[in-house]
Write a protein that holds these residues in place. Structure first.
Motif, mmCIF file in Angstrom:
data_model
loop_
_atom_site.group_PDB
_atom_site.id
_atom_site.type_symbol
_atom_site.label_atom_id
_atom_site.label_comp_id
_atom_site.label_asym_id
_atom_site.label_seq_id
_atom_site.Cartn_x
_atom_site.Cartn_y
_atom_site.Cartn_z
ATOM 1 N N LEU A 222 0.831 -1.212 0.000
ATOM 2 C CA LEU A 222 0.000 0.000 0.000
ATOM 3 C C LEU A 222 0.861 1.257 0.000
ATOM 4 C CD1 LEU A 222 -2.715 -1.045 2.595
ATOM 5 C CD2 LEU A 222 -3.069 -0.700 0.142
ATOM 6 N N PHE A 223 2.119 1.121 0.426
ATOM 7 C CA PHE A 223 3.019 2.269 0.527
ATOM 8 C C PHE A 223 3.987 2.372 -0.655
ATOM 9 C CE2 PHE A 223 1.403 1.561 4.709
ATOM 10 C CZ PHE A 223 1.286 2.825 5.253
ATOM 11 N N VAL A 225 4.269 3.438 -4.268
ATOM 12 C CA VAL A 225 3.398 4.189 -5.177
ATOM 13 C C VAL A 225 3.296 3.573 -6.570
ATOM 14 C CG1 VAL A 225 3.669 6.368 -3.946
ATOM 15 C CG2 VAL A 225 5.267 5.804 -5.797
ATOM 16 N N SER A 226 4.244 2.745 -6.969
ATOM 17 C CA SER A 226 4.151 2.136 -8.303
ATOM 18 C C SER A 226 3.084 1.042 -8.361
ATOM 19 C CB SER A 226 5.497 1.528 -8.716
ATOM 20 O OG SER A 226 6.561 2.425 -8.517
ATOM 21 N N TYR A 227 2.875 0.339 -7.245
ATOM 22 C CA TYR A 227 2.056 -0.875 -7.274
ATOM 23 C C TYR A 227 0.938 -0.905 -6.234
ATOM 24 C CZ TYR A 227 6.299 -2.211 -9.737
ATOM 25 O OH TYR A 227 7.367 -2.238 -10.589
ATOM 26 N N SER A 228 0.742 0.187 -5.496
ATOM 27 C CA SER A 228 -0.220 0.169 -4.389
ATOM 28 C C SER A 228 -1.625 -0.200 -4.830
ATOM 29 C CB SER A 228 -0.230 1.538 -3.706
ATOM 30 O OG SER A 228 -0.489 2.559 -4.663
ATOM 31 N N GLY A 229 -1.997 0.173 -6.051
ATOM 32 C CA GLY A 229 -3.339 -0.151 -6.534
ATOM 33 C C GLY A 229 -3.544 -1.658 -6.644
ATOM 34 N N VAL A 230 -2.493 -2.355 -7.022
ATOM 35 C CA VAL A 230 -2.568 -3.812 -7.112
ATOM 36 C C VAL A 230 -2.806 -4.397 -5.715
ATOM 37 C CG1 VAL A 230 -1.327 -5.886 -7.826
ATOM 38 C CG2 VAL A 230 -0.999 -3.739 -9.084
ATOM 39 N N LEU A 232 -4.228 -2.933 -3.094
ATOM 40 C CA LEU A 232 -5.579 -2.665 -2.582
ATOM 41 C C LEU A 232 -6.613 -3.557 -3.267
ATOM 42 C CD1 LEU A 232 -7.333 -1.186 -0.624
ATOM 43 C CD2 LEU A 232 -7.472 0.747 -2.219
ATOM 44 N N ALA A 233 -6.418 -3.824 -4.557
ATOM 45 C CA ALA A 233 -7.329 -4.744 -5.249
ATOM 46 C C ALA A 233 -7.261 -6.138 -4.622
ATOM 47 C CB ALA A 233 -6.972 -4.810 -6.732
ATOM 48 N N HIS A 236 -9.192 -5.974 -1.286
ATOM 49 C CA HIS A 236 -10.649 -5.896 -1.438
ATOM 50 C C HIS A 236 -11.226 -7.084 -2.195
ATOM 51 C CE1 HIS A 236 -11.050 -1.341 -0.372
ATOM 52 N NE2 HIS A 236 -10.958 -2.129 0.682
ATOM 53 N N TYR A 260 11.744 7.402 -1.153
ATOM 54 C CA TYR A 260 10.653 6.990 -0.259
ATOM 55 C C TYR A 260 11.166 6.125 0.891
ATOM 56 C CZ TYR A 260 7.251 8.711 -3.639
ATOM 57 O OH TYR A 260 6.503 9.515 -4.451
ATOM 58 N N THR A 271 -3.048 1.375 8.368
ATOM 59 C CA THR A 271 -3.535 1.671 7.019
ATOM 60 C C THR A 271 -4.266 0.469 6.433
ATOM 61 O OG1 THR A 271 -1.698 3.193 6.678
ATOM 62 C CG2 THR A 271 -2.824 2.400 4.705
ATOM 63 N N LEU A 275 -8.797 -0.558 5.710
ATOM 64 C CA LEU A 275 -9.145 -0.821 4.309
ATOM 65 C C LEU A 275 -9.665 -2.248 4.147
ATOM 66 C CD1 LEU A 275 -6.182 1.010 2.531
ATOM 67 C CD2 LEU A 275 -8.612 1.602 2.342
ATOM 68 N N ALA B 131 5.383 3.509 -12.667
ATOM 69 C CA ALA B 131 5.549 4.766 -11.935
ATOM 70 C C ALA B 131 6.894 4.793 -11.224
ATOM 71 C CB ALA B 131 4.415 4.931 -10.921
ATOM 72 N N GLY B 229 -8.630 -0.322 -6.263
ATOM 73 C CA GLY B 229 -7.242 -0.353 -6.690
ATOM 74 C C GLY B 229 -6.958 0.709 -7.751
#
Lengths: 333, 333
Positions: A222-223, A225-230, A232-233, A236, A260, A271, A275, B131, B229
């Motif tokens: 989640l931290f 930034v390149s892959y955080s969306g993966v 979270l998916a 969820h 970072y 975090t 979620l 990214a 995500g």
């Protein structure tokens, strides 16, 4: 679904590290590995029986798995000779290489002529649904990391082994290429189209027996930034009942992102858990896995104890200690 | 990049709602719309000049945009006649339909023969990078929603208009098909492969003048398990300096997820802001946009005031009131 068992192709691996996919298969699914195929100049050795194609076929192998990172991103002519022959002898081929088997016209043509399958595990082979968020039966656990590549897959595989040893019902659910080759099945999540990421994880971890655990292989952070969306998916879509926090304490910055810093385990917990509770209000953080690979034994022990005391959660290095205590935490959930 | 200006194709739209993409172009980029093309049976009217292809060509139109949802998911023969003729007359075609222009062999063949381009804006046309998280110059604002389809695109477009009116430098950055057709450019984020989502948003919002604002079109919601995500990739790829919280107060549950309640605006703020600060530690929540479409005027006014008092942030319905107060909040950042 890749047909097992495998003959592990080590090719002309320059060293043991180049064969780490094959090593993973041998370590975690030894029943899947009937033997190894080494070419001249191969410097890797898994300690498996060396077999040619005919011997492996006789021993029951159904798929030749490319268990080695190739040099220069090209499938060499030296490899080709073996791969073509394997198809002709009735093997499927499986690979996690960037350069795809299916993009090689000769392999494609021979596979079609012989009726064999080419598995490029980096490429999704399923039309995944859009996630519907419905609660599923059975239980799920997911490792989330402070960073990428901190040992989430290793944690999941060690947990699977520990749970099976305790007699618990569990399935390791692969979400990356190495995991998919190890188990023969899974979702190459980083290659799934955005809208279908969460749905692919619902598909991967369907309804199951009430006491069955899906151990979902984590990805990214989640931290990061390149892959955080993966990530979270995955949280969820997986709707985990339990999270394990994973961390590598010696890293100076996030992997590939020199600007970072890594978050603390507390920040990760605070975090990830809220979620996760969007999809599964009962989710709990049950334990911590630390990758102490770059620490001495005494330093590692100190770090594990300090972390356990501070966080109030069972804290282990699954490589040094196994994942029994994490399995125990899940058993009591 | 779609060549502007457009001739807006309304086809045989059964009603005004079916032409809402064309309506969006006319409302937000009137300079992009030289006229409308209506077929027999068309019940939509944008109030633009009706033009045939020759007249539109003479008026400077370069692309015929399909601004209408088609019936039954098929590009009908009646449409085809116009589309083929448009290609022959030197128009490009652009469409956000599920069924792609490029999957129609006749359109593809004619486009190739005439040297014209087919733009299917649902499909990425760029190889986006992964990214890198590096800070970029210029400023960025993103609307994040309690749910999908709560008015994030409308908020962004209204904000762009309000900022331009104040003389601020701003660019609306489209991340969905309607936005892409309106502006002629953007990233169809929901169709991007997982690993490249955040990178596509970095690509979309590059270095810029220090006082320039990119207004990034929001997608999904951190609380919508099907698409969260995508939203997090947008937050981390966009590295916004400012967030706007978007909400639709009358919704009974999350869109398409009957088992899921909407979060409060407080929960949205407390979830989105710490995540945004991973990529941009200076990020602030600067305002709230409420979609009061399903409320009476008095009820809406009451709700907006109550929300503004409770949250301590400028709160507007950009449709009823414009986005001047949000632009003001950004100007003082």
């Amino acid at each position: 679904m890749i047909q097992t068992p495998y003959l592990l192709f080590l090719g002309d691996a320059p060293d043991q590290l180049a064969a780490k996919v094959a090593q993973g298969i041998k370590d975690w699914r030894p029943d899947n590995a009937v033997g190894q195929f080494r070419m001249e100049g191969c410097n890797a050795d898994l300690g498996l029986k060396d077999m040619d194609l005919a011997k492996a076929k006789a021993a029951g192998a159904r798929t030749l798995v490319i268990g080695v990172a190739n040099r220069g991103g090209v499938i060499s002519q030296a490899w080709k000779k073996v791969l073509v022959q394997a198809l002709e002898e009735g093997f499927d081929l499986a690979s996690g290489l960037h350069n795809l088997l299916r993009d090689e016209p000769d392999l494609l043509a021979v596979a079609e002529a012989c009726g064999q399958t080419l598995h490029d595990v980096r490429v999704p082979e399923v039309d995944y649904p859009i996630a519907n968020g419905k609660r599923r039966t059975g239980k799920r656990v997911l490792a989330v990391g402070t960073d990428c590549s901190v040992g989430k897959m290793y944690t999941a595989l060690a947990l699977d082994a520990a749970m099976k040893k305790r007699g618990m019902a569990s399935s390791f659910r692969a979400t990356g290429q190495t995991g998919i080759l190890i188990t023969g099945d899974g979702v190459p999540l980083d290659a799934v189209v955005a809208d279908f990421m969460a749905g692919s994880i619902e598909w991967l971890t369907p309804d199951n027996d009430p006491d069955h655990w899906d151990i979902i292989e984590g990805q990214g952070s989640l931290f990061h930034v390149s892959y955080s969306g993966v990530t979270l998916a995955l949280i969820h879509g997986g709707q985990p009942d339990a999270l394990i926090l994973s961390h590598e304490p010696t890293r100076a910055h996030m992997r590939g992102l020199p600007e970072y810093d890594l978050p603390t385990l507390e920040a990760l917990r605070d975090t990830a858990l809220p979620l996760a509770r969007v999809a599964n209000p009962g989710c709990e953080v049950v334990g911590i896995s630390i990758n102490t690979h770059h620490m001495g034994a005494a330093e590692a022990e100190r770090y594990l104890k300090e972390t356990e005391d501070r966080m109030g959660l069972p804290t282990v290095d699954p490589f040094r200690q196994g994942a029994d205590r994490l399995a125990e935490a899940l058993a009591s959930l």
